[in-house]
Design a protein around this motif. Structure first.
Motif, PDB file in Angstrom:
ATOM      1  N   ALA A 254     -74.016 -26.841  -5.964  1.00 53.22           N
ATOM      2  CA  ALA A 254     -75.055 -25.802  -5.944  1.00 53.22           C
ATOM      3  C   ALA A 254     -76.443 -26.432  -6.058  1.00 53.22           C
ATOM      4  CB  ALA A 254     -74.820 -24.786  -7.058  1.00 53.22           C
ATOM      5  N   THR A 255     -76.573 -27.455  -6.899  1.00 55.61           N
ATOM      6  CA  THR A 255     -77.856 -28.144  -7.057  1.00 55.61           C
ATOM      7  C   THR A 255     -78.259 -28.818  -5.749  1.00 55.61           C
ATOM      8  OG1 THR A 255     -77.437 -28.484  -9.406  1.00 55.61           O
ATOM      9  CG2 THR A 255     -79.064 -29.931  -8.369  1.00 55.61           C
ATOM     10  N   GLN A 256     -77.310 -29.479  -5.088  1.00 54.54           N
ATOM     11  CA  GLN A 256     -77.606 -30.096  -3.795  1.00 54.54           C
ATOM     12  C   GLN A 256     -77.998 -29.034  -2.760  1.00 54.54           C
ATOM     13  OE1 GLN A 256     -74.590 -32.851  -2.323  1.00 54.54           O
ATOM     14  NE2 GLN A 256     -73.909 -33.195  -4.434  1.00 54.54           N
ATOM     15  N   ALA A 257     -77.275 -27.932  -2.773  1.00 54.58           N
ATOM     16  CA  ALA A 257     -77.565 -26.859  -1.813  1.00 54.58           C
ATOM     17  C   ALA A 257     -78.955 -26.281  -2.055  1.00 54.58           C
ATOM     18  CB  ALA A 257     -76.504 -25.761  -1.911  1.00 54.58           C
ATOM     19  N   ARG A 258     -79.328 -26.082  -3.321  1.00 63.20           N
ATOM     20  CA  ARG A 258     -80.671 -25.575  -3.631  1.00 63.20           C
ATOM     21  C   ARG A 258     -81.741 -26.538  -3.115  1.00 63.20           C
ATOM     22  NH1 ARG A 258     -78.015 -24.380  -8.362  1.00 63.20           N
ATOM     23  NH2 ARG A 258     -77.634 -22.163  -8.657  1.00 63.20           N
ATOM     24  N   ALA A 259     -81.500 -27.829  -3.277  1.00 66.16           N
ATOM     25  CA  ALA A 259     -82.455 -28.828  -2.803  1.00 66.16           C
ATOM     26  C   ALA A 259     -82.592 -28.760  -1.285  1.00 66.16           C
ATOM     27  CB  ALA A 259     -82.023 -30.223  -3.241  1.00 66.16           C
TER      28      ALA A 259
ATOM     29  N   SER B  43     -84.415 -25.491  -0.375  1.00 65.33           N
ATOM     30  CA  SER B  43     -85.847 -25.513  -0.701  1.00 65.33           C
ATOM     31  C   SER B  43     -86.627 -26.367   0.293  1.00 65.33           C
ATOM     32  CB  SER B  43     -86.068 -26.011  -2.132  1.00 65.33           C
ATOM     33  OG  SER B  43     -85.734 -27.378  -2.231  1.00 65.33           O
ATOM     34  N   GLY B  44     -85.960 -27.258   0.989  1.00 64.69           N
ATOM     35  CA  GLY B  44     -86.619 -28.100   1.979  1.00 64.69           C
ATOM     36  C   GLY B  44     -86.760 -27.450   3.340  1.00 64.69           C
ATOM     37  N   ILE B  45     -86.128 -26.298   3.519  1.00 62.58           N
ATOM     38  CA  ILE B  45     -86.236 -25.573   4.782  1.00 62.58           C
ATOM     39  C   ILE B  45     -87.159 -24.394   4.535  1.00 62.58           C
ATOM     40  CG2 ILE B  45     -84.983 -24.257   6.525  1.00 62.58           C
ATOM     41  CD1 ILE B  45     -82.532 -25.996   5.897  1.00 62.58           C
ATOM     42  N   PRO B  46     -88.298 -24.353   5.211  1.00 58.08           N
ATOM     43  CA  PRO B  46     -89.268 -23.279   4.947  1.00 58.08           C
ATOM     44  C   PRO B  46     -88.642 -21.899   5.128  1.00 58.08           C
ATOM     45  CG  PRO B  46     -90.124 -24.854   6.541  1.00 58.08           C
ATOM     46  CD  PRO B  46     -88.700 -25.215   6.291  1.00 58.08           C
ATOM     47  N   PRO B  47     -89.019 -20.964   4.282  1.00 63.01           N
ATOM     48  CA  PRO B  47     -88.479 -19.610   4.428  1.00 63.01           C
ATOM     49  C   PRO B  47     -88.968 -18.961   5.705  1.00 63.01           C
ATOM     50  CG  PRO B  47     -90.200 -19.650   2.779  1.00 63.01           C
ATOM     51  CD  PRO B  47     -89.961 -21.077   3.193  1.00 63.01           C
ATOM     52  N   ARG B  48     -88.221 -18.006   6.168  1.00 62.76           N
ATOM     53  CA  ARG B  48     -88.604 -17.340   7.412  1.00 62.76           C
ATOM     54  C   ARG B  48     -89.006 -15.898   7.121  1.00 62.76           C
ATOM     55  NH1 ARG B  48     -82.802 -15.959   9.906  1.00 62.76           N
ATOM     56  NH2 ARG B  48     -82.002 -15.262   7.955  1.00 62.76           N
ATOM     57  N   SER B  49     -89.993 -15.762   6.285  1.00 60.75           N
ATOM     58  CA  SER B  49     -90.411 -14.432   5.855  1.00 60.75           C
ATOM     59  C   SER B  49     -90.833 -13.556   7.030  1.00 60.75           C
ATOM     60  CB  SER B  49     -91.544 -14.529   4.838  1.00 60.75           C
ATOM     61  OG  SER B  49     -92.627 -15.231   5.397  1.00 60.75           O
ATOM     62  N   GLU B  50     -91.233 -14.161   8.118  1.00 62.92           N
ATOM     63  CA  GLU B  50     -91.676 -13.379   9.268  1.00 62.92           C
ATOM     64  C   GLU B  50     -90.547 -13.106  10.263  1.00 62.92           C
ATOM     65  OE1 GLU B  50     -94.917 -12.255   9.686  1.00 62.92           O
ATOM     66  OE2 GLU B  50     -95.113 -12.931   7.618  1.00 62.92           O
ATOM     67  N   ARG B  51     -89.373 -13.694  10.027  1.00 65.09           N
ATOM     68  CA  ARG B  51     -88.298 -13.579  11.002  1.00 65.09           C
ATOM     69  C   ARG B  51     -87.239 -12.591  10.549  1.00 65.09           C
ATOM     70  NH1 ARG B  51     -87.293 -19.864  12.522  1.00 65.09           N
ATOM     71  NH2 ARG B  51     -89.366 -20.518  11.963  1.00 65.09           N
ATOM     72  N   HIS B  52     -86.472 -12.109  11.502  1.00 64.00           N
ATOM     73  CA  HIS B  52     -85.365 -11.198  11.208  1.00 64.00           C
ATOM     74  C   HIS B  52     -84.143 -11.996  10.791  1.00 64.00           C
ATOM     75  CE1 HIS B  52     -87.399  -7.741  12.802  1.00 64.00           C
ATOM     76  NE2 HIS B  52     -87.666  -8.396  13.905  1.00 64.00           N
ATOM     77  N   LEU B  53     -83.264 -11.349  10.027  1.00 64.30           N
ATOM     78  CA  LEU B  53     -81.974 -11.973   9.726  1.00 64.30           C
ATOM     79  C   LEU B  53     -81.273 -12.274  11.037  1.00 64.30           C
ATOM     80  CD1 LEU B  53     -80.725  -9.741   6.808  1.00 64.30           C
ATOM     81  CD2 LEU B  53     -81.462 -12.103   6.687  1.00 64.30           C
ATOM     82  N   GLY B  54     -80.586 -13.378  11.080  1.00 64.94           N
ATOM     83  CA  GLY B  54     -79.854 -13.718  12.277  1.00 64.94           C
ATOM     84  C   GLY B  54     -80.659 -14.537  13.265  1.00 64.94           C
ATOM     85  N   SER B  55     -81.836 -14.990  12.891  1.00 66.92           N
ATOM     86  CA  SER B  55     -82.644 -15.808  13.781  1.00 66.92           C
ATOM     87  C   SER B  55     -81.914 -17.121  14.012  1.00 66.92           C
ATOM     88  CB  SER B  55     -84.013 -16.046  13.156  1.00 66.92           C
ATOM     89  OG  SER B  55     -84.748 -16.950  13.938  1.00 66.92           O
ATOM     90  N   GLY B  56     -81.525 -17.382  15.239  1.00 61.21           N
ATOM     91  CA  GLY B  56     -80.645 -18.490  15.585  1.00 61.21           C
ATOM     92  C   GLY B  56     -81.044 -19.865  15.099  1.00 61.21           C
TER      93      GLY B  56
END
Length: 173
Positions: A15-20, A23-36
């Motif tokens: 889980a710690t590795q997954a969180r890291a 956190s390194g992949i920018p969030p997609r606050s402007e994108r819809h769920l399912g953005s390829g």
């Protein structure tokens, strides 16, 4: 928030590795769920640390994620806008909204949000089910919630913000 439930079921070191990674992949606050592209980057990164069984669980979680997030959003919104509703009634309302919004569109939830008039129709359909699913004493609070939501959306149809176009051709000008 998006992966918290999934991560809570993993071994702490994974889980710690997954969180890291996440956190390194920018969030997609402007994108819809399912953005390829975004989803594929997440899957590729997770595949590097998860076992095949964990990866299968992750993919199943991803498939259920739109409904999970929608359920969380509606629950928080109803709790805020109709706090007098019992937990049981709030859950019944969330279920009705999920059924109307998610299942009535075969999972194409983004299209319901993009077409405001269709989303209003969805909210009306859920509101119309209240008498079937709620105790009589909870109806006024639930009806008030829907009336506030629908009224706000109708206002957006009538008076779109600058730069926004009304999402239906039938909108009064």
């Amino acid at each position: 928030r998006r992966y918290g439930l999934f991560l809570s079921n993993l071994d702490e070191s994974i889980a710690t590795q997954a969180r890291a990674i996440l956190s390194g992949i920018p969030p997609r606050s402007e994108r819809h769920l399912g953005s390829g592209d975004y989803d594929q980057r997440i899957r590729d990164a997770m595949a590097e640390i998860l076992s095949p069984e964990e990866m299968q669980a992750f993919e199943e979680y991803e498939d259920e994620l739109p409904e999970i997030l929608m359920r969380q959003d509606y629950d928080a919104e109803i709790a805020r806008m109709a706090p007098e509703l019992s937990l049981e009634s709030r859950n019944l309302l969330v279920d009705a909204l999920i059924e109307e919004v998610f299942y009535a569109t075969d999972g194409a939830i983004e299209s319901r949000y993009e077409d405001l008039a269709a989303y209003i129709d969805t909210m009306i359909a859920a509101r119309d089910r209240l008498h079937e699913i709620l105790p009589e004493d909870e109806l006024p609070a639930a009806t008030r919630y829907f009336d506030m939501r629908i009224g706000g959306m109708e206002g957006r149809l009538l008076f779109p913000r600058a730069g926004e176009e009304a999402s239906t051709e039938d909108t009064p000008k």
